[in-house]
Design a protein around this motif. Structure first.
Motif, PDB file in Angstrom:
ATOM      1  N   THR A  42      26.727 104.316 -54.597  1.00  0.00           N
ATOM      2  CA  THR A  42      26.370 105.547 -53.856  1.00  0.00           C
ATOM      3  C   THR A  42      27.478 106.561 -54.093  1.00  0.00           C
ATOM      4  O   THR A  42      28.640 106.208 -54.344  1.00  0.00           O
ATOM      5  N   ASN A  43      27.070 107.833 -54.032  1.00  0.00           N
ATOM      6  CA  ASN A  43      28.089 108.872 -54.200  1.00  0.00           C
ATOM      7  C   ASN A  43      28.833 109.061 -52.868  1.00  0.00           C
ATOM      8  O   ASN A  43      28.565 108.363 -51.879  1.00  0.00           O
ATOM      9  N   SER A  44      29.690 110.027 -52.868  1.00  0.00           N
ATOM     10  CA  SER A  44      30.546 110.198 -51.686  1.00  0.00           C
ATOM     11  C   SER A  44      29.772 110.662 -50.448  1.00  0.00           C
ATOM     12  O   SER A  44      30.285 110.621 -49.341  1.00  0.00           O
ATOM     13  N   CYS A  45      28.536 111.086 -50.705  1.00  0.00           N
ATOM     14  CA  CYS A  45      27.706 111.479 -49.569  1.00  0.00           C
ATOM     15  C   CYS A  45      26.794 110.366 -49.111  1.00  0.00           C
ATOM     16  O   CYS A  45      25.928 110.575 -48.248  1.00  0.00           O
ATOM     17  N   GLY A  46      26.989 109.215 -49.755  1.00  0.00           N
ATOM     18  CA  GLY A  46      26.193 108.052 -49.360  1.00  0.00           C
ATOM     19  C   GLY A  46      24.839 108.003 -50.001  1.00  0.00           C
ATOM     20  O   GLY A  46      23.993 107.203 -49.601  1.00  0.00           O
ATOM     21  N   VAL A  47      24.647 108.880 -51.012  1.00  0.00           N
ATOM     22  CA  VAL A  47      23.343 108.889 -51.702  1.00  0.00           C
ATOM     23  C   VAL A  47      23.414 107.893 -52.868  1.00  0.00           C
ATOM     24  O   VAL A  47      24.351 107.926 -53.682  1.00  0.00           O
ATOM     25  N   PRO A  48      22.438 106.983 -52.947  1.00  0.00           N
ATOM     26  CA  PRO A  48      22.473 106.013 -54.059  1.00  0.00           C
ATOM     27  C   PRO A  48      22.288 106.724 -55.401  1.00  0.00           C
ATOM     28  O   PRO A  48      21.503 107.655 -55.531  1.00  0.00           O
ATOM     29  N   VAL A  49      23.100 106.209 -56.370  1.00  0.00           N
ATOM     30  CA  VAL A  49      23.007 106.720 -57.740  1.00  0.00           C
ATOM     31  C   VAL A  49      22.294 105.656 -58.572  1.00  0.00           C
ATOM     32  O   VAL A  49      22.742 104.508 -58.640  1.00  0.00           O
ATOM     33  N   THR A  50      21.193 106.048 -59.160  1.00  0.00           N
ATOM     34  CA  THR A  50      20.409 105.093 -59.957  1.00  0.00           C
ATOM     35  C   THR A  50      20.887 105.129 -61.411  1.00  0.00           C
ATOM     36  O   THR A  50      20.897 106.203 -62.025  1.00  0.00           O
ATOM     37  N   PRO A  51      21.307 103.978 -61.949  1.00  0.00           N
ATOM     38  CA  PRO A  51      21.797 103.979 -63.328  1.00  0.00           C
ATOM     39  C   PRO A  51      20.637 103.950 -64.323  1.00  0.00           C
ATOM     40  O   PRO A  51      19.507 103.569 -63.997  1.00  0.00           O
ATOM     41  N   THR A  52      20.952 104.341 -65.559  1.00  0.00           N
ATOM     42  CA  THR A  52      20.027 104.167 -66.674  1.00  0.00           C
ATOM     43  C   THR A  52      20.624 103.100 -67.592  1.00  0.00           C
ATOM     44  O   THR A  52      21.832 102.952 -67.737  1.00  0.00           O
ATOM     45  N   GLY A  53      19.770 102.377 -68.243  1.00  0.00           N
ATOM     46  CA  GLY A  53      20.236 101.317 -69.150  1.00  0.00           C
ATOM     47  C   GLY A  53      19.518 100.023 -68.866  1.00  0.00           C
ATOM     48  O   GLY A  53      18.501 100.006 -68.145  1.00  0.00           O
ATOM     49  N   PRO A  54      19.973  98.953 -69.404  1.00  0.00           N
ATOM     50  CA  PRO A  54      21.239  98.906 -70.154  1.00  0.00           C
ATOM     51  C   PRO A  54      21.057  99.241 -71.643  1.00  0.00           C
ATOM     52  O   PRO A  54      19.990  99.063 -72.206  1.00  0.00           O
ATOM     53  N   VAL A  55      22.160  99.734 -72.219  1.00  0.00           N
ATOM     54  CA  VAL A  55      22.259  99.797 -73.687  1.00  0.00           C
ATOM     55  C   VAL A  55      22.906  98.464 -74.108  1.00  0.00           C
ATOM     56  O   VAL A  55      24.006  98.126 -73.653  1.00  0.00           O
ATOM     57  N   ILE A  56      22.164  97.754 -74.967  1.00  0.00           N
ATOM     58  CA  ILE A  56      22.591  96.385 -75.313  1.00  0.00           C
ATOM     59  C   ILE A  56      23.185  96.396 -76.721  1.00  0.00           C
ATOM     60  O   ILE A  56      22.563  96.868 -77.677  1.00  0.00           O
ATOM     61  N   SER A  57      24.394  95.869 -76.857  1.00  0.00           N
ATOM     62  CA  SER A  57      25.025  95.778 -78.181  1.00  0.00           C
ATOM     63  C   SER A  57      24.367  94.648 -78.978  1.00  0.00           C
ATOM     64  O   SER A  57      23.719  93.751 -78.414  1.00  0.00           O
ATOM     65  N   PRO A  58      24.530  94.671 -80.309  1.00  0.00           N
ATOM     66  CA  PRO A  58      23.931  93.603 -81.114  1.00  0.00           C
ATOM     67  C   PRO A  58      24.618  92.262 -80.849  1.00  0.00           C
ATOM     68  O   PRO A  58      25.767  92.200 -80.415  1.00  0.00           O
ATOM     69  N   ASP A  59      23.840  91.223 -81.120  1.00  0.00           N
ATOM     70  CA  ASP A  59      24.420  89.883 -81.002  1.00  0.00           C
ATOM     71  C   ASP A  59      25.495  89.687 -82.067  1.00  0.00           C
ATOM     72  O   ASP A  59      25.323  90.082 -83.229  1.00  0.00           O
ATOM     73  N   PRO A  60      26.632  89.054 -81.710  1.00  0.00           N
ATOM     74  CA  PRO A  60      27.598  88.694 -82.754  1.00  0.00           C
ATOM     75  C   PRO A  60      26.983  87.605 -83.649  1.00  0.00           C
ATOM     76  O   PRO A  60      26.079  86.870 -83.239  1.00  0.00           O
ATOM     77  N   VAL A  61      27.483  87.550 -84.858  1.00  0.00           N
ATOM     78  CA  VAL A  61      26.925  86.559 -85.797  1.00  0.00           C
ATOM     79  C   VAL A  61      27.120  85.149 -85.272  1.00  0.00           C
ATOM     80  O   VAL A  61      26.231  84.307 -85.356  1.00  0.00           O
ATOM     81  N   CYS A  62      28.263  84.889 -84.734  1.00  0.00           N
ATOM     82  CA  CYS A  62      28.542  83.522 -84.277  1.00  0.00           C
ATOM     83  C   CYS A  62      29.263  83.558 -82.939  1.00  0.00           C
ATOM     84  O   CYS A  62      28.803  82.994 -81.957  1.00  0.00           O
ATOM     85  N   SER A  63      30.402  84.206 -82.920  1.00  0.00           N
ATOM     86  CA  SER A  63      31.178  84.340 -81.688  1.00  0.00           C
ATOM     87  C   SER A  63      31.679  85.772 -81.612  1.00  0.00           C
ATOM     88  O   SER A  63      31.670  86.505 -82.592  1.00  0.00           O
ATOM     89  N   GLY A  64      32.103  86.167 -80.408  1.00  0.00           N
ATOM     90  CA  GLY A  64      32.581  87.530 -80.223  1.00  0.00           C
ATOM     91  C   GLY A  64      32.100  88.084 -78.887  1.00  0.00           C
ATOM     92  O   GLY A  64      32.004  87.341 -77.898  1.00  0.00           O
ATOM     93  N   LEU A  65      31.767  89.387 -78.868  1.00  0.00           N
ATOM     94  CA  LEU A  65      31.397  90.066 -77.617  1.00  0.00           C
ATOM     95  C   LEU A  65      29.977  90.602 -77.694  1.00  0.00           C
ATOM     96  O   LEU A  65      29.515  91.034 -78.759  1.00  0.00           O
ATOM     97  N   LYS A  66      29.317  90.589 -76.559  1.00  0.00           N
ATOM     98  CA  LYS A  66      28.009  91.235 -76.421  1.00  0.00           C
ATOM     99  C   LYS A  66      28.044  91.988 -75.094  1.00  0.00           C
ATOM    100  O   LYS A  66      28.405  91.404 -74.062  1.00  0.00           O
TER     101      LYS A  66
END
Length: 297
Positions: free
Chosen positions: A12-36
């Motif tokens: 929520t913002n400072s006025c208590g109003v909920p902020v609705t997110p957009t997403g998710p943007v998903i990164s590609p799968d790593p080939v074997c190990s790493g980050l997603k």
């Protein structure tokens, strides 16, 4: 596991109003190990925005090979059958590819022959799986010794034909020889010996034996003649030539000469014939001296 979409936080913002997110943007799968990553964008009412990111850290999957395989076979030819390598998955259930096999050399006679596969996971880590054939030494069995009975030593000069022999794996064994035994003096045995050597270096001998029977011999009947005078009986007769059944001459000794009769009677010449077995017999030539006549003037 990194395919599970996380739940973004409620903001929520400072006025208590909920902020609705957009997403998710998903990164590609790593080939074997790493980050997603999964990224949500929160935009407040004045148009400013901020991102919230959830990160999966993916460890390299592990894989374990089963125990190496093996079997014992009786022949090198049996070790030419290519084994089937195991199917292997990594800890995430992904199949691990195998290359190979690299085939080891055939043992000369007995020993081991290997087939090696290399498994490589998505991280590039490798491990080998080996199948080992243990080849037992082949065995060698010779047929029974050979032999025959012949009448003469000359008949035992014919070289026999040794048998064709294969080991238990069907490989032909070439013999060396023959080593030829000595001729017996008269009768007895004469051998021909071949040596068979298998691929392990073990040897066995195959022997062919000629059994030579004693030859027979016949001395002709004694002979003689009638003469008029004792002086006529001084001529040494010629004894016969006697051969045994193999055509070999009998040894002859003599003659033993009998005494002259005083006037009439017999005078003998005796020869002794001895064959190769040591048996002997005599041949006698007898002069019969007739009574002389006397005529007075």
């Amino acid at each position: 596991d990194a395919q599970v979409v996380p739940t973004p936080p409620s903001v929520t913002n400072s006025c208590g109003v909920p902020v609705t997110p957009t997403g998710p943007v998903i990164s590609p799968d790593p080939v074997c190990s790493g980050l997603k990553t999964y990224t949500w964008t929160y935009m407040d009412c004045d148009g400013s925005n901020q991102e919230w990111v959830y990160t999966y850290t993916i460890n390299a999957p592990a894989f374990a090979l089963p125990a190496n395989g093996s079997s014992t076979v009786p022949c090198v030819s049996d070790a030419q059958v290519v084994p089937t390598p195991p199917n292997v998955n990594d800890s995430c259930g992904n199949p691990v590819s195998a290359t190979g096999p690299v085939v080891g050399p055939d043992p000369v006679c007995s020993g081991t022959k290997t087939y090696t596969w290399t498994y490589t996971d998505c991280s590039g880590a490798t491990s080998q799986w080996v199948y080992t054939y243990t080849v037992s030494p082949p065995s060698l069995t010779l047929p029974a010794p050979g032999g025959s009975t012949v009448a003469c030593v000359a008949d035992a000069q014919t070289v026999p034909t040794p048998p064709n022999v294969n080991d238990s794996c069907g490989n032909p064994i070439t013999p060396t020889g023959p080593v030829v035994g000595p001729d017996p003096v008269c009768s007895g045995t004469k051998t021909y010996t071949w040596t068979y050597t298998d691929c392990t270096g073990a040897t066995q001998q195959w022997v062919y034996t000629y059994t030579i029977t004693p030859p027979s011999s016949t001395i002709p009947p004694s002979a003689g003649s009638t003469v008029a005078c004792v002086s006529d009986a001084q001529v040494v007769p010629t004894p016969p030539t006697v051969n045994n059944s193999c055509g070999d001459p009998l040894s002859i000794t003599g003659p033993v000469v009998g005494p002259d009769p005083v006037c009439t009677g017999t005078k003998t010449y005796t020869w002794t014939f001895t064959d190769c077995t040591g048996n002997s017999g005599q041949w006698v030539y007898t002069y019969t001296i007739s009574p002389s006549s006397l005529i007075l003037p």
